[in-house]
Enzyme design. Sequence first.
Site, PDB file in Angstrom:
ATOM      1  N   ILE A 178       0.869  -1.186   0.000  1.00  0.00           N
ATOM      2  CA  ILE A 178       0.000   0.000   0.000  1.00  0.00           C
ATOM      3  C   ILE A 178       0.903   1.232   0.000  1.00  0.00           C
ATOM      4  O   ILE A 178       1.834   1.314   0.814  1.00  0.00           O
ATOM      5  CB  ILE A 178      -0.907  -0.032   1.247  1.00  0.00           C
ATOM      6  CG1 ILE A 178      -1.780  -1.285   1.193  1.00  0.00           C
ATOM      7  CG2 ILE A 178      -1.761   1.218   1.331  1.00  0.00           C
ATOM      8  CD1 ILE A 178      -1.892  -2.027   2.460  1.00  0.00           C
TER       9      ILE A 178
ATOM     10  N   GLU B 119       1.643  16.607  12.483  1.00  0.00           N
ATOM     11  CA  GLU B 119       2.498  16.274  11.335  1.00  0.00           C
ATOM     12  C   GLU B 119       1.932  17.014  10.108  1.00  0.00           C
ATOM     13  O   GLU B 119       1.036  16.510   9.411  1.00  0.00           O
ATOM     14  CB  GLU B 119       2.467  14.753  11.095  1.00  0.00           C
ATOM     15  CG  GLU B 119       3.468  14.298  10.056  1.00  0.00           C
ATOM     16  CD  GLU B 119       3.211  12.876   9.527  1.00  0.00           C
ATOM     17  OE1 GLU B 119       2.064  12.385   9.606  1.00  0.00           O
ATOM     18  OE2 GLU B 119       4.162  12.274   9.002  1.00  0.00           O
TER      19      GLU B 119
ATOM     20  N   GLY C 116      -0.112   6.531   6.785  1.00  0.00           N
ATOM     21  CA  GLY C 116      -0.422   7.063   8.111  1.00  0.00           C
ATOM     22  C   GLY C 116      -0.875   5.978   9.074  1.00  0.00           C
ATOM     23  O   GLY C 116      -0.888   4.786   8.749  1.00  0.00           O
TER      24      GLY C 116
ATOM     25  N   CYS D  92       8.146  11.727   5.093  1.00  0.00           N
ATOM     26  CA  CYS D  92       7.859  11.431   6.500  1.00  0.00           C
ATOM     27  C   CYS D  92       9.078  11.702   7.366  1.00  0.00           C
ATOM     28  O   CYS D  92       8.967  11.865   8.567  1.00  0.00           O
ATOM     29  CB  CYS D  92       7.421   9.978   6.643  1.00  0.00           C
ATOM     30  SG  CYS D  92       8.587   8.834   5.875  1.00  0.00           S
TER      31      CYS D  92
ATOM     32  N   THR E 203       0.256   8.908  -0.917  1.00  0.00           N
ATOM     33  CA  THR E 203       0.085   9.978  -1.890  1.00  0.00           C
ATOM     34  C   THR E 203       1.308  10.908  -1.914  1.00  0.00           C
ATOM     35  O   THR E 203       1.578  11.574  -2.911  1.00  0.00           O
ATOM     36  CB  THR E 203      -1.201  10.758  -1.537  1.00  0.00           C
ATOM     37  OG1 THR E 203      -1.412  11.726  -2.516  1.00  0.00           O
ATOM     38  CG2 THR E 203      -1.133  11.442  -0.229  1.00  0.00           C
ATOM     39  N   THR E 204       2.065  10.891  -0.817  1.00  0.00           N
ATOM     40  CA  THR E 204       3.181  11.830  -0.672  1.00  0.00           C
ATOM     41  C   THR E 204       4.414  11.423  -1.490  1.00  0.00           C
ATOM     42  O   THR E 204       5.180  12.275  -1.912  1.00  0.00           O
ATOM     43  CB  THR E 204       3.552  11.951   0.820  1.00  0.00           C
ATOM     44  OG1 THR E 204       3.605  10.627   1.374  1.00  0.00           O
ATOM     45  CG2 THR E 204       2.532  12.761   1.575  1.00  0.00           C
ATOM     46  N   ASN E 205       4.633  10.119  -1.655  1.00  0.00           N
ATOM     47  CA  ASN E 205       5.760   9.611  -2.465  1.00  0.00           C
ATOM     48  C   ASN E 205       5.224   8.542  -3.415  1.00  0.00           C
ATOM     49  O   ASN E 205       5.636   7.383  -3.324  1.00  0.00           O
ATOM     50  CB  ASN E 205       6.837   8.929  -1.605  1.00  0.00           C
ATOM     51  CG  ASN E 205       7.253   9.733  -0.405  1.00  0.00           C
ATOM     52  OD1 ASN E 205       7.392  10.951  -0.476  1.00  0.00           O
ATOM     53  ND2 ASN E 205       7.465   9.068   0.709  1.00  0.00           N
TER      54      ASN E 205
HETATM   55  P1  NAD Z   1      -2.606   7.791   4.107  1.00  0.00           P
HETATM   56  O1  NAD Z   1      -2.501   6.982   5.364  1.00  0.00           O
HETATM   57  O2  NAD Z   1      -3.741   8.698   3.939  1.00  0.00           O
HETATM   58  O3  NAD Z   1      -2.625   6.805   2.844  1.00  0.00           O
HETATM   59  C1  NAD Z   1      -1.633   5.815   2.656  1.00  0.00           C
HETATM   60  C2  NAD Z   1      -2.235   4.660   1.878  1.00  0.00           C
HETATM   61  O4  NAD Z   1      -3.126   3.947   2.720  1.00  0.00           O
HETATM   62  C3  NAD Z   1      -3.064   5.081   0.669  1.00  0.00           C
HETATM   63  O5  NAD Z   1      -2.885   4.132  -0.361  1.00  0.00           O
HETATM   64  C4  NAD Z   1      -4.489   5.051   1.199  1.00  0.00           C
HETATM   65  O6  NAD Z   1      -5.410   4.828   0.156  1.00  0.00           O
HETATM   66  C5  NAD Z   1      -4.431   3.892   2.164  1.00  0.00           C
HETATM   67  N1  NAD Z   1      -5.328   3.928   3.308  1.00  0.00           N
HETATM   68  C6  NAD Z   1      -5.339   4.867   4.274  1.00  0.00           C
HETATM   69  N2  NAD Z   1      -6.221   4.535   5.234  1.00  0.00           N
HETATM   70  C7  NAD Z   1      -6.764   3.344   4.861  1.00  0.00           C
HETATM   71  C8  NAD Z   1      -7.741   2.464   5.421  1.00  0.00           C
HETATM   72  N3  NAD Z   1      -8.327   2.732   6.595  1.00  0.00           N
HETATM   73  N4  NAD Z   1      -8.049   1.341   4.753  1.00  0.00           N
HETATM   74  C9  NAD Z   1      -7.465   1.026   3.584  1.00  0.00           C
HETATM   75  N5  NAD Z   1      -6.544   1.827   2.978  1.00  0.00           N
HETATM   76  C10 NAD Z   1      -6.197   2.972   3.616  1.00  0.00           C
HETATM   77  O7  NAD Z   1      -1.213   8.558   3.998  1.00  0.00           O
HETATM   78  P2  NAD Z   1      -0.759   9.626   2.919  1.00  0.00           P
HETATM   79  O8  NAD Z   1      -1.384  10.939   3.228  1.00  0.00           O
HETATM   80  O9  NAD Z   1      -0.887   9.070   1.569  1.00  0.00           O
HETATM   81  O10 NAD Z   1       0.782   9.675   3.287  1.00  0.00           O
HETATM   82  C11 NAD Z   1       1.256  10.428   4.360  1.00  0.00           C
HETATM   83  C12 NAD Z   1       1.415   9.625   5.625  1.00  0.00           C
HETATM   84  O11 NAD Z   1       2.233   8.492   5.387  1.00  0.00           O
HETATM   85  C13 NAD Z   1       2.136  10.440   6.685  1.00  0.00           C
HETATM   86  O12 NAD Z   1       1.622  10.127   7.952  1.00  0.00           O
HETATM   87  C14 NAD Z   1       3.579   9.981   6.534  1.00  0.00           C
HETATM   88  O13 NAD Z   1       4.356  10.151   7.685  1.00  0.00           O
HETATM   89  C15 NAD Z   1       3.378   8.519   6.231  1.00  0.00           C
HETATM   90  N6  NAD Z   1       4.502   7.972   5.489  1.00  0.00           N
HETATM   91  C16 NAD Z   1       5.320   7.106   6.124  1.00  0.00           C
HETATM   92  C17 NAD Z   1       6.407   6.582   5.454  1.00  0.00           C
HETATM   93  C18 NAD Z   1       7.349   5.637   6.130  1.00  0.00           C
HETATM   94  O14 NAD Z   1       8.211   5.103   5.442  1.00  0.00           O
HETATM   95  N7  NAD Z   1       7.249   5.396   7.409  1.00  0.00           N
HETATM   96  C19 NAD Z   1       6.663   6.950   4.129  1.00  0.00           C
HETATM   97  C20 NAD Z   1       5.780   7.829   3.499  1.00  0.00           C
HETATM   98  C21 NAD Z   1       4.693   8.338   4.187  1.00  0.00           C
END
Ligand code: NAD
Length: 466
Positions: free
Chosen positions: A137, A361, A222, A273, A140-142
């Site tokens: 999964i 964040e 997230g 992140c 959207t950020t990367n």
């Molecule tokens: P997001 O959690 O909104 O979405 C991430 C992915 O999860 C997407 O594909 C989204 O469709 C899916 N998703 C989210 N909630 C879900 C659910 N309840 N059920 C099923 N699918 C779900 O995150 P974002 O806004 O795309 O990215 C930013 C977040 O990700 C920030 O919190 C950032 O710190 C984190 N992040 C972490 C890393 C890492 O390596 N630790 C890397 C990049 C981003």
Amino acid sequence: MTTISPEVVRKVVAEIVREVAARSGTPTVGDGVFPDMDAAVVAADVAWRAYLDCSMKDRARFVRVIRDVALQPEHLEYMARCAVEETGMGNVADKIAKNRAAAEFTPGTEDLVTEAWSGDDGLTTIEISPFGVIGAITPTTNPTETIINNAIGMLAAGNAVVFSPHPRATKISHWLIRTLNRALVAAGAPPNLIVTVSAPSIENTNAMMQHKLVRLLVATGGPGIVKAVLSSGKKAIGAGAGNPPALVDATANIEKAAKDIVDGASFDNNLPCTAEKEVIAVESITDLLKFEMLRHGAYELRDPAQIARLVDLVVDGRHAVTDWVGKDASVILAAIGVEPPPGVRLIIAEVPFDHPFVRVELMMPVLGIVRAKDLDAAMDMAVIAEHGNRHTAIMHSSDVNALTRMAKRIQTTIFVKNGPSYAGIGIGGEGYCTFTIAGPTGEGLTSARSFARRRRCVLVGGLNVR
Ligand code: NAD
């Protein structure tokens, strides 16, 4: 006159239609994009079974293909532009740098190291073997960075992968998955090693998480998605949210610290992140630090009314307002009625410790700066601001003991000393690159070996020549 066979015409037309559809974002099926999750997973499983017959040399070649596809200059440019347009987040130049780092510095098959025991009873090895089909999964950020990075590591380890991209990054994710599939097939790989669905959604992600042919889940995003994969009943790798503090003490090279923080916190408009999300500075150097940050492209908001307006605009309770995530500093300033100075990269504001610019964040070029009375107070604050995510922290100091003390206290997966945050993911710092940093589940900076199973092979009574 040369005649062209109808077969060739059909192929060329189909290719053009596919390319136009892929570029326009119209959901079409083919080249690894499937109408539903079951079809995608089943195709990936068939691909994985065929992949088992490929040699390690083949795998290394396919990894090279992924790198080469991503590194074509027109592809780097297209991915960056398209991701910025589609998601409304980040900036093209930094996205190019991130995609390039993912393609160049993600480890491949060399990451899989065999352990062995030999003795009177024979030879035993631990082979680093594939899981099979992985469900990945992506955020959207990367969007493309994570697909490139995960695809290299997962295929290097012998897996096939079903991607569940963020719905707001569908078009560019489809384009990349199709382009990679075509190049892999042209290089002799089984089709559908990298797949997805035509309409990514939470429902499709749930279907993927529950599918019995998916053996490992890898979530980069997230807290919601990390919790979801960890509750799935399957083996899961969770790469979750961060809120990296940058601590600056009195022994730091303040001018360099200021530049590094501005560079790191403005990189791709603060989307990573790992990027600095707040600064904790000891009192004696805070004014100098701010002065140097202003010299390197930061703009300071001093008027409490303007700071309050910005909070109203970009913070919603404990979350950032999505519309402002990854926007340019100049756009954010203009939205609160401040004429943006030319070249501004980052907005800073000195705030109390419990302020949203510290606690939330934000993932945008807005950085709260907190003044701490001494080093111990600064460390206490940094630990609290990180929220126990165990993700990333940055410290600027020339005191080795202070750096060591802080690293022990904060327990983050990445601890960058005297550099911009992106040094921690291999951009200007030693070490490999990853876009999936698994703090919660402990794999750390993931690579091929994180996506593999350890299997013991025992040969009894032979091949020991000691
Ligand atoms: P997001 O959690 O909104 O979405 C991430 C992915 O999860 C997407 O594909 C989204 O469709 C899916 N998703 C989210 N909630 C879900 C659910 N309840 N059920 C099923 N699918 C779900 O995150 P974002 O806004 O795309 O990215 C930013 C977040 O990700 C920030 O919190 C950032 O710190 C984190 N992040 C972490 C890393 C890492 O390596 N630790 C890397 C990049 C981003």
